[in-house]
Structure formats: structure tokens, C-alpha cells
Design an enzyme around this catalytic site. Structure first.
Site, mmCIF file in Angstrom:
data_model
loop_
_atom_site.group_PDB
_atom_site.id
_atom_site.type_symbol
_atom_site.label_atom_id
_atom_site.label_comp_id
_atom_site.label_asym_id
_atom_site.label_seq_id
_atom_site.Cartn_x
_atom_site.Cartn_y
_atom_site.Cartn_z
ATOM 1 N N GLY A 12 0.785 -0.521 -0.018
ATOM 2 C CA GLY A 12 0.186 -0.139 0.056
ATOM 3 C C GLY A 12 1.285 1.348 -0.097
ATOM 4 N N ASN A 14 2.243 3.361 -2.840
ATOM 5 C CA ASN A 14 0.803 3.621 -3.367
ATOM 6 C C ASN A 14 0.280 4.254 -2.857
ATOM 7 O OD1 ASN A 14 2.019 4.402 -6.461
ATOM 8 N ND2 ASN A 14 2.316 2.020 -6.061
ATOM 9 N N LEU A 89 -3.908 -7.377 -7.655
ATOM 10 C CA LEU A 89 -2.669 -7.924 -8.644
ATOM 11 C C LEU A 89 -4.391 -9.428 -8.780
ATOM 12 C CD1 LEU A 89 0.830 -9.017 -6.132
ATOM 13 C CD2 LEU A 89 -0.240 -7.951 -8.593
ATOM 14 N N ASN A 106 -4.474 2.261 -14.092
ATOM 15 C CA ASN A 106 -3.697 1.766 -12.774
ATOM 16 C C ASN A 106 -2.656 2.071 -12.911
ATOM 17 O OD1 ASN A 106 -3.151 -0.853 -12.677
ATOM 18 N ND2 ASN A 106 -2.240 -1.354 -13.882
ATOM 19 N N HIS A 108 1.580 1.290 -13.733
ATOM 20 C CA HIS A 108 2.810 0.015 -13.554
ATOM 21 C C HIS A 108 3.900 0.621 -13.390
ATOM 22 C CE1 HIS A 108 3.172 -4.049 -15.381
ATOM 23 N NE2 HIS A 108 4.632 -3.281 -16.155
ATOM 24 N N ASP A 149 -2.664 -4.479 -18.703
ATOM 25 C CA ASP A 149 -1.997 -2.813 -18.689
ATOM 26 C C ASP A 149 -1.857 -2.456 -20.593
ATOM 27 O OD1 ASP A 149 0.610 -5.173 -17.501
ATOM 28 O OD2 ASP A 149 -0.338 -3.238 -16.834
#
Ligand code: GRF
Length: 201
Positions: A12, A14, A89, A106, A108, A149
Site C-alpha cells: 500500500g 501507492n 493483482l 492503473n 505499472h 496494461d
């Protein structure tokens, strides 16, 4: 005010950056109303320490179908307008991706299209970058569509690979210098776009 849900699977960091950005006013067009983890994750403790509603919807215990149903219900019941995947995930059900088209982002940990797609997540991304010998890597925030992605790229930030880097030291640098900066900026970008369009409705 756009209602934001953050989906997590891990430590966590982010998510923490998003809470800090909300507290400092970088994120001002929306508010993190809910944190959902697909497995026991330290990120849930971070949500609690910020006084944010959080829930565990265990993909392993529920199986994919019930997981998808519980996730959709949680987003609906909490009137979520926008979803941020922050180290998440699990594969998202098609209906959730469609429901949040243009409203789901998202992060990446590479410069897409390098080192992305099936099997590229977490440390594996940085192992591949070091194996290939790239001198520059970084992070990407993109809209989420049905391809892993694969959605439109919103923002990227480059990070140098240093001699002697391990996957761990490289991951940390990419997080600190790129992920934790561009995810909050993109969250505000999309929230303000949604907020603006909702106001016009
Ligand atoms: C990290 O590998 C990060 O690069 C990616 O998800 C993983 C966990 O991040 N985005 P977090 O600490 O749970 O935010």
C-alpha cells in the site's frame, strides 16, 4: 466531489501516496471513500490509520465469480465514481472494466510497452529490466481496458537504472521517484475530468 475507490493487494505504498496527496490538496476533485483488498494486505491497515473505510474481499476464499459479484456490489453500494488500481493483482471482471470505462486507472512499474502484460508485476518487472540491461526504466499510469496494461497511457516518468542495482533497489527508486508522484497526479486529472462532466449533466 468524485467518490474514489482504491483497489490494493500489497503493502500500500501507492495508497499512502494517494492519502498524502489528498491531505496536501494535490487530489482535490475527488475523495478516497473506500479501499478494497483482494487478499490480506498491509494496505488495509494504512486505510484504517487514515480513517478510510476498507474491506477485504478475498478472491482465494470466494473464487473468481463470487469475488467479482462482491466487488461490483461494494462499488455500487458505496456509489463509487472512479477506481484506482494501486498494486492490485487480481484480474478484474469484464463488467467492472466496462462500468468504469474512462474512470479506472492503473499504475505499472515500467515504461509501457516495455516489461508489461501477462506475468509482469511486482519485482518481476524490475528483474526483467535488469536482465535486459536497460539504462532507463520508470512507471506508467494508464486507463484500464480489457487488455493487461493495455489502456490509453495517461502519464509516464523515467527513472535511471544505477550500477549495482538489485530488483529491490530499483523497485524502491521507481516507487519513490515515479509511482508515488504520477499516480496522485493522474487520479486528480481523471477525477477533475469526471467532476467537470458530472457537473455539466
Ligand atoms: C509495487 O511493485 C508497485 O511497483 C506496483 O505494485 C506493487 C506494490 O505496490 N505498482 P504498493 O506498495 O502495494 O503500492
Amino acid at each position: 466531489m468524485v467518490r474514489i475507490a482504491v483497489l490494493v493487494s500489497g503493502g500500500g505504498t501507492n495508497l499512502e501516496a494517494l492519502f498524502r496527496a489528498q491531505e496536501s490538496g494535490i487530489i482535490r476533485s475527488g475523495r478516497i471513500e473506500l479501499v478494497i483488498a483482494d487478499r490480506p494486505a498491509y494496505a488495509l491497515e494504512r486505510a484504517q490509520s487514515h480513517g478510510c473505510m476498507s474491506m477485504l474481499i478475498s478472491r482465494r476464499e470466494l473464487g473468481m465469480k463470487a469475488f467479482a459479484e462482491h466487488l461490483a456490489a461494494a462499488l455500487e453500494e458505496n456509489r463509487i465514481d472512479m477506481v484506482v488500481l494501486a498494486g492490485f493483482l487480481s484480474i478484474l471482471p469484464e463488467e467492472a472494466i466496462e462500468r468504469y470505462e474512462g474512470r479506472m486507472i492503473n499504475i505499472h512499474p515500467s515504461l509501457i510497452p516495455s516489461f508489461c502484460g501477462k506475468g509482469f508485476y511486482g519485482l518481476r518487472v524490475h528483474e526483467a529490466a535488469l536482465e535486459r540491461g536497460v539504462k532507463v526504466t520508470g512507471a506508467t499510469v494508464h486507463l484500464v481496458n480489457g487488455i493487461a496494461d493495455g489502456g490509453r497511457i495517461l502519464m509516464q516518468k523515467a527513472v535511471s537504472v544505477k550500477p549495482g542495482d538489485t530488483p529491490e533497489t530499483l523497485q524502491r527508486r521507481v516507487m519513490e521517484e515515479a509511482e508515488w508522484e504520477i499516480l496522485p497526479l493522474c487520479t486528480e486529472m481523471i477525477a477533475s475530468a469526471i467532476g467537470g462532466s458530472d457537473e455539466n449533466r
